[in-house]
Design a protein around this motif. Structure first.
Motif, mmCIF file in Angstrom:
data_model
loop_
_atom_site.group_PDB
_atom_site.id
_atom_site.type_symbol
_atom_site.label_atom_id
_atom_site.label_comp_id
_atom_site.label_asym_id
_atom_site.label_seq_id
_atom_site.Cartn_x
_atom_site.Cartn_y
_atom_site.Cartn_z
ATOM 1 N N HIS A 1 0.822 -1.214 0.000
ATOM 2 C CA HIS A 1 0.000 0.000 0.000
ATOM 3 C C HIS A 1 0.851 1.257 0.000
ATOM 4 O O HIS A 1 2.036 1.236 0.328
ATOM 5 C CB HIS A 1 -0.953 -0.002 1.196
ATOM 6 N N ASP A 2 0.218 2.365 -0.369
ATOM 7 C CA ASP A 2 0.852 3.678 -0.347
ATOM 8 C C ASP A 2 0.983 4.160 1.095
ATOM 9 O O ASP A 2 0.171 3.816 1.947
ATOM 10 C CB ASP A 2 0.040 4.681 -1.172
ATOM 11 N N GLU A 3 2.024 4.958 1.347
ATOM 12 C CA GLU A 3 2.267 5.469 2.703
ATOM 13 C C GLU A 3 2.691 6.927 2.633
ATOM 14 O O GLU A 3 3.768 7.249 2.109
ATOM 15 C CB GLU A 3 3.337 4.631 3.396
ATOM 16 N N LEU A 4 1.857 7.806 3.178
ATOM 17 C CA LEU A 4 2.133 9.248 3.197
ATOM 18 C C LEU A 4 3.343 9.606 4.057
ATOM 19 O O LEU A 4 4.060 10.563 3.761
ATOM 20 C CB LEU A 4 0.922 10.006 3.742
ATOM 21 N N ASP A 5 3.566 8.876 5.131
ATOM 22 C CA ASP A 5 4.622 9.220 6.089
ATOM 23 C C ASP A 5 6.004 8.723 5.690
ATOM 24 O O ASP A 5 6.941 8.801 6.479
ATOM 25 C CB ASP A 5 4.256 8.703 7.482
ATOM 26 N N ILE A 6 6.124 8.206 4.477
ATOM 27 C CA ILE A 6 7.418 7.770 3.955
ATOM 28 C C ILE A 6 7.648 8.529 2.649
ATOM 29 O O ILE A 6 6.746 8.619 1.809
ATOM 30 C CB ILE A 6 7.444 6.243 3.712
ATOM 31 N N ASP A 7 8.835 9.068 2.482
ATOM 32 C CA ASP A 7 9.152 9.843 1.280
ATOM 33 C C ASP A 7 9.073 8.987 0.022
ATOM 34 O O ASP A 7 9.362 7.788 0.056
ATOM 35 C CB ASP A 7 10.567 10.433 1.370
ATOM 36 N N PHE A 8 8.744 9.642 -1.079
ATOM 37 C CA PHE A 8 8.765 8.959 -2.362
ATOM 38 C C PHE A 8 10.172 8.403 -2.594
ATOM 39 O O PHE A 8 11.169 9.071 -2.343
ATOM 40 C CB PHE A 8 8.401 9.926 -3.500
ATOM 41 N N GLY A 9 10.245 7.164 -3.054
ATOM 42 C CA GLY A 9 11.534 6.529 -3.302
ATOM 43 C C GLY A 9 12.013 5.652 -2.166
ATOM 44 O O GLY A 9 13.018 4.973 -2.290
ATOM 45 N N PHE B 1 -4.116 14.824 -3.234
ATOM 46 C CA PHE B 1 -2.745 14.398 -3.500
ATOM 47 C C PHE B 1 -2.677 12.923 -3.883
ATOM 48 O O PHE B 1 -2.053 12.557 -4.880
ATOM 49 C CB PHE B 1 -1.869 14.668 -2.276
ATOM 50 N N VAL B 2 -3.323 12.054 -3.097
ATOM 51 C CA VAL B 2 -3.211 10.616 -3.367
ATOM 52 C C VAL B 2 -3.945 10.208 -4.634
ATOM 53 O O VAL B 2 -3.610 9.196 -5.244
ATOM 54 C CB VAL B 2 -3.653 9.739 -2.167
ATOM 55 N N LEU B 3 -4.946 10.988 -5.051
ATOM 56 C CA LEU B 3 -5.723 10.637 -6.242
ATOM 57 C C LEU B 3 -5.247 11.354 -7.501
ATOM 58 O O LEU B 3 -5.893 11.294 -8.539
ATOM 59 C CB LEU B 3 -7.213 10.907 -5.999
ATOM 60 N N LYS B 4 -4.090 12.000 -7.412
ATOM 61 C CA LYS B 4 -3.486 12.642 -8.590
ATOM 62 C C LYS B 4 -2.361 11.752 -9.106
ATOM 63 O O LYS B 4 -1.728 11.017 -8.354
ATOM 64 C CB LYS B 4 -2.915 14.006 -8.213
ATOM 65 N N PRO B 5 -2.097 11.827 -10.415
ATOM 66 C CA PRO B 5 -0.984 11.048 -10.970
ATOM 67 C C PRO B 5 0.367 11.528 -10.412
ATOM 68 O O PRO B 5 0.491 12.652 -9.930
ATOM 69 C CB PRO B 5 -1.064 11.328 -12.476
ATOM 70 N N TYR B 6 1.349 10.659 -10.510
ATOM 71 C CA TYR B 6 2.708 11.027 -10.128
ATOM 72 C C TYR B 6 3.182 12.193 -10.985
ATOM 73 O O TYR B 6 2.767 12.332 -12.149
ATOM 74 C CB TYR B 6 3.652 9.835 -10.328
ATOM 75 N N SER B 7 4.072 12.991 -10.430
ATOM 76 C CA SER B 7 4.648 14.102 -11.192
ATOM 77 C C SER B 7 5.558 13.544 -12.295
ATOM 78 O O SER B 7 5.960 12.372 -12.251
ATOM 79 C CB SER B 7 5.466 15.012 -10.269
ATOM 80 N N SER B 8 5.914 14.377 -13.262
ATOM 81 C CA SER B 8 6.786 13.924 -14.354
ATOM 82 C C SER B 8 8.144 13.481 -13.821
ATOM 83 O O SER B 8 8.731 12.522 -14.323
ATOM 84 C CB SER B 8 6.938 15.011 -15.412
ATOM 85 N N VAL B 9 8.652 14.152 -12.799
ATOM 86 C CA VAL B 9 9.933 13.768 -12.187
ATOM 87 C C VAL B 9 9.803 12.406 -11.512
ATOM 88 O O VAL B 9 10.655 11.531 -11.672
ATOM 89 C CB VAL B 9 10.402 14.846 -11.182
ATOM 90 N N GLU B 10 8.711 12.207 -10.761
ATOM 91 C CA GLU B 10 8.494 10.926 -10.087
ATOM 92 C C GLU B 10 8.319 9.782 -11.084
ATOM 93 O O GLU B 10 8.805 8.671 -10.848
ATOM 94 C CB GLU B 10 7.258 11.011 -9.185
ATOM 95 N N ARG B 11 7.623 10.057 -12.187
ATOM 96 C CA ARG B 11 7.374 9.004 -13.187
ATOM 97 C C ARG B 11 8.668 8.450 -13.775
ATOM 98 O O ARG B 11 8.723 7.289 -14.166
ATOM 99 C CB ARG B 11 6.462 9.522 -14.294
ATOM 100 N N LYS B 12 9.721 9.263 -13.826
ATOM 101 C CA LYS B 12 11.008 8.780 -14.353
ATOM 102 C C LYS B 12 11.602 7.700 -13.461
ATOM 103 O O LYS B 12 12.204 6.746 -13.945
ATOM 104 C CB LYS B 12 11.995 9.944 -14.486
ATOM 105 N N ASP B 13 11.446 7.857 -12.148
ATOM 106 C CA ASP B 13 12.024 6.914 -11.188
ATOM 107 C C ASP B 13 11.066 5.796 -10.781
ATOM 108 O O ASP B 13 11.491 4.807 -10.191
ATOM 109 C CB ASP B 13 12.473 7.656 -9.928
ATOM 110 N N LEU B 14 9.792 5.954 -11.086
ATOM 111 C CA LEU B 14 8.784 5.014 -10.616
ATOM 112 C C LEU B 14 9.048 3.560 -11.023
ATOM 113 O O LEU B 14 8.922 2.667 -10.173
ATOM 114 C CB LEU B 14 7.388 5.464 -11.067
#
Length: 188
Positions: A92-100, A147-160
């Motif tokens: 699952h997704d977790e808000l309290d942990i940074d992306f990556g 926030f959770v229902l929006k797509p990842y940013s273009s920067v995030e999508r590169k690393d996803l």
């Protein structure tokens, strides 16, 4: 003993690339590793892939309903496949942990995550494994819901893609090496 690995998310193309669907995205990576595709399960509430993952008997599942109602379909799969809570892994997704970043743990509360709350209520315990995939906090005053229902940013999508593979690796490690060793590798 069968492992049940459940990726949390919301169905449909509207939510497919959102942060809240990262559990579905990791489950897709695992399904590809198993060489399978999701098919409707006889319980009707979930899609599954059955086979072997990291040499272990595994069932991948994802609810056909919304995340907040994940408990019923997960409970049905737990009963159908006769899976003990210690062989259930929820991604699952977790808000309290940074992306990556990600964390693996056993048990705990729901921390405001309605999908986890629904599962706890339906199976009667929170003592299952979680692969918590960090999505970070919303910027500025943006609401958590938006926030959770929006797509990842273009920067995030590169690393996803790399990030999803790492989360899938953590699931396989949990199944083969156990919690302690998996935490020492992935909880950083």
């Amino acid at each position: 003993m069968t492992w049940l690995v459940v990726g949390l998310g919301n169905p449909g193309s509207t939510y497919a690339s959102t942060r809240h669907n990262v559990g579905y995205l990791v489950a897709d990576v695992l399904a590809a590793r198993m060489g399978g595709t999701f098919k409707k399960h006889s319980s009707g509430g979930a899609d599954v892939v059955e086979g072997r993952l990291a040499g272990e008997r595994a069932v991948l599942g994802r609810s056909r309903g919304y995340m907040n109602e994940s408990g019923g379909p997960v409970s049905s799969l737990v009963k159908y496949f006769d899976v003990e809570a210690d062989h259930l892994v929820v991604i699952h997704d977790e808000l309290d942990i940074d992306f990556g970043a990600l964390r693996v743990k056993l048990g705990g509360g729901d921390n405001g995550h309605n999908g986890l709350k629904s599962i706890r209520g339906s199976i009667g315990t929170g003592d299952f494994h979680r692969v918590r995939v960090g999505i970070g906090r919303p910027p500025g005053r943006q609401s958590v819901h938006d926030f959770v229902l929006k797509p990842y940013s273009s920067v995030e999508r590169k690393d996803l893609p790399v990030y999803l593979e790492e989360a899938a690796d953590a699931v396989e490690s949990l199944m083969t090496r156990g919690l302690s060793e998996t935490q020492s590798v992935f909880n950083r």
